[in-house]
Design a protein around this motif. Structure first.
Motif, PDB file in Angstrom:
ATOM      1  N   GLY A 143      15.820  53.622 -13.338  1.00 35.61           N
ATOM      2  CA  GLY A 143      15.911  52.633 -12.270  1.00 35.61           C
ATOM      3  C   GLY A 143      14.826  51.575 -12.373  1.00 35.61           C
ATOM      4  O   GLY A 143      14.410  51.203 -13.467  1.00 35.61           O
ATOM      5  N   VAL A 144      14.329  51.127 -11.213  1.00 32.17           N
ATOM      6  CA  VAL A 144      13.366  50.019 -11.194  1.00 32.17           C
ATOM      7  C   VAL A 144      11.918  50.482 -11.022  1.00 32.17           C
ATOM      8  O   VAL A 144      10.995  49.685 -11.155  1.00 32.17           O
ATOM      9  N   SER A 145      11.717  51.743 -10.729  1.00 32.59           N
ATOM     10  CA  SER A 145      10.371  52.263 -10.510  1.00 32.59           C
ATOM     11  C   SER A 145      10.298  53.689 -11.050  1.00 32.59           C
ATOM     12  O   SER A 145      11.240  54.463 -10.868  1.00 32.59           O
ATOM     13  N   LEU A 146       9.178  54.008 -11.716  1.00 32.81           N
ATOM     14  CA  LEU A 146       9.067  55.316 -12.356  1.00 32.81           C
ATOM     15  C   LEU A 146       7.631  55.827 -12.285  1.00 32.81           C
ATOM     16  O   LEU A 146       6.735  55.273 -12.931  1.00 32.81           O
ATOM     17  N   PRO A 147       7.382  56.898 -11.514  1.00 36.50           N
ATOM     18  CA  PRO A 147       6.047  57.495 -11.479  1.00 36.50           C
ATOM     19  C   PRO A 147       5.692  58.106 -12.836  1.00 36.50           C
ATOM     20  O   PRO A 147       6.571  58.447 -13.629  1.00 36.50           O
ATOM     21  N   GLN A 148       4.410  58.267 -13.084  1.00 33.09           N
ATOM     22  CA  GLN A 148       3.961  58.775 -14.376  1.00 33.09           C
ATOM     23  C   GLN A 148       4.527  60.156 -14.679  1.00 33.09           C
ATOM     24  O   GLN A 148       4.977  60.414 -15.802  1.00 33.09           O
ATOM     25  N   ALA A 153       3.525  47.995  -8.409  1.00 36.25           N
ATOM     26  CA  ALA A 153       3.797  47.232  -9.631  1.00 36.25           C
ATOM     27  C   ALA A 153       3.651  48.104 -10.882  1.00 36.25           C
ATOM     28  O   ALA A 153       4.411  47.955 -11.845  1.00 36.25           O
ATOM     29  N   ARG A 154       2.693  49.043 -10.862  1.00 40.34           N
ATOM     30  CA  ARG A 154       2.476  49.914 -12.026  1.00 40.34           C
ATOM     31  C   ARG A 154       3.722  50.735 -12.314  1.00 40.34           C
ATOM     32  O   ARG A 154       4.171  50.829 -13.462  1.00 40.34           O
ATOM     33  N   ASP A 155       4.332  51.354 -11.291  1.00 40.42           N
ATOM     34  CA  ASP A 155       5.533  52.169 -11.494  1.00 40.42           C
ATOM     35  C   ASP A 155       6.726  51.312 -11.913  1.00 40.42           C
ATOM     36  O   ASP A 155       7.574  51.753 -12.685  1.00 40.42           O
ATOM     37  N   GLN A 156       6.778  50.083 -11.424  1.00 38.64           N
ATOM     38  CA  GLN A 156       7.860  49.174 -11.823  1.00 38.64           C
ATOM     39  C   GLN A 156       7.700  48.756 -13.290  1.00 38.64           C
ATOM     40  O   GLN A 156       8.676  48.732 -14.045  1.00 38.64           O
ATOM     41  N   PHE A 157       6.480  48.466 -13.678  1.00 41.08           N
ATOM     42  CA  PHE A 157       6.206  48.089 -15.073  1.00 41.08           C
ATOM     43  C   PHE A 157       6.478  49.265 -16.004  1.00 41.08           C
ATOM     44  O   PHE A 157       7.069  49.110 -17.077  1.00 41.08           O
ATOM     45  N   MET A 197       9.627  52.082 -20.201  1.00 42.45           N
ATOM     46  CA  MET A 197      10.432  53.241 -20.608  1.00 42.45           C
ATOM     47  C   MET A 197      11.856  52.823 -20.942  1.00 42.45           C
ATOM     48  O   MET A 197      12.428  53.289 -21.931  1.00 42.45           O
ATOM     49  N   THR A 198      12.434  51.952 -20.139  1.00 40.22           N
ATOM     50  CA  THR A 198      13.787  51.480 -20.399  1.00 40.22           C
ATOM     51  C   THR A 198      13.844  50.769 -21.745  1.00 40.22           C
ATOM     52  O   THR A 198      14.758  51.001 -22.544  1.00 40.22           O
ATOM     53  N   ALA A 199      12.860  49.928 -22.024  1.00 44.92           N
ATOM     54  CA  ALA A 199      12.821  49.214 -23.303  1.00 44.92           C
ATOM     55  C   ALA A 199      12.689  50.191 -24.472  1.00 44.92           C
ATOM     56  O   ALA A 199      13.372  50.039 -25.504  1.00 44.92           O
ATOM     57  N   MET A 200      11.847  51.208 -24.334  1.00 44.59           N
ATOM     58  CA  MET A 200      11.673  52.175 -25.424  1.00 44.59           C
ATOM     59  C   MET A 200      12.957  52.966 -25.666  1.00 44.59           C
ATOM     60  O   MET A 200      13.353  53.192 -26.812  1.00 44.59           O
TER      61      MET A 200
END
Length: 157
Positions: free
Chosen positions: A90-95, A134-138, A143-146
């Motif tokens: 999605g648009v946000s991802l915790p570590q 912003a950190r979780d969104q970035f 991750m999506t790009a990888m």
């Protein structure tokens, strides 16, 4: 020495592996008796070690005849795995969720150990030193790009 959570997790994964349908039904109280622990310990293991990011679906029925059903998500095609992970991110991802996804990619042999370490280093909060959210969104975009790159690499092989 491994802790009780590790032992319970290993046991459940072995039972799933032996089952032809990649799913099991267990009773919380029976597992607690087997491992001489409280039922909340079983809940903890299932809640933290059998997540969607790690490739599992958990269903639970409470009450006297209650059970916990753990289903291992399997794909016929690796591209389906990549698609499911991208959708899950999605648009946000915790570590922690990102690390679980990387672990799943490693377990599914979709990445090498070296690639997994590189991915983990890129998404770490010590590297992404921008404030939340912003950190979780970035992290989600990274991750999506990888994963898209892995999918693209796979389709060109």
């Amino acid at each position: 020495m491994r802790n009780i959570s590790d032992v319970i997790e290993q046991y459940l994964k072995q039972v799933i592996e032996k089952n032809e349908q990649a799913l099991i039904e267990v009773k919380r109280s029976e597992l607690a008796n087997r491992f001489d622990c409280v039922p909340s310990q079983i809940n903890y293991v299932i809640r933290t070690r059998f997540t969607e990011e790690k490739g599992y679906v958990v269903e639970s029925k409470r009450g006297g005849g209650g059970y916990i059903r753990i289903i291992k998500i399997e794909f016929d095609h690796r591209g389906d795995l990549y698609d499911q992970l991208i959708e899950m991110i999605g648009v946000s991802l915790p570590q922690q969720a990102a690390e679980n996804i990387i672990l799943r990619l490693l377990e599914e042999e979709a990445v090498t150990d070296r690639e997994a370490k590189l991915m983990k280093s890129v998404i770490d909060r010590e590297v992404l030193t921008i404030p939340l959210p912003a950190r979780d969104q970035f992290r989600a975009r990274l991750m999506t790009a990888m994963i898209r790159t892995l999918k693209y690499k796979m389709s060109n092989e």
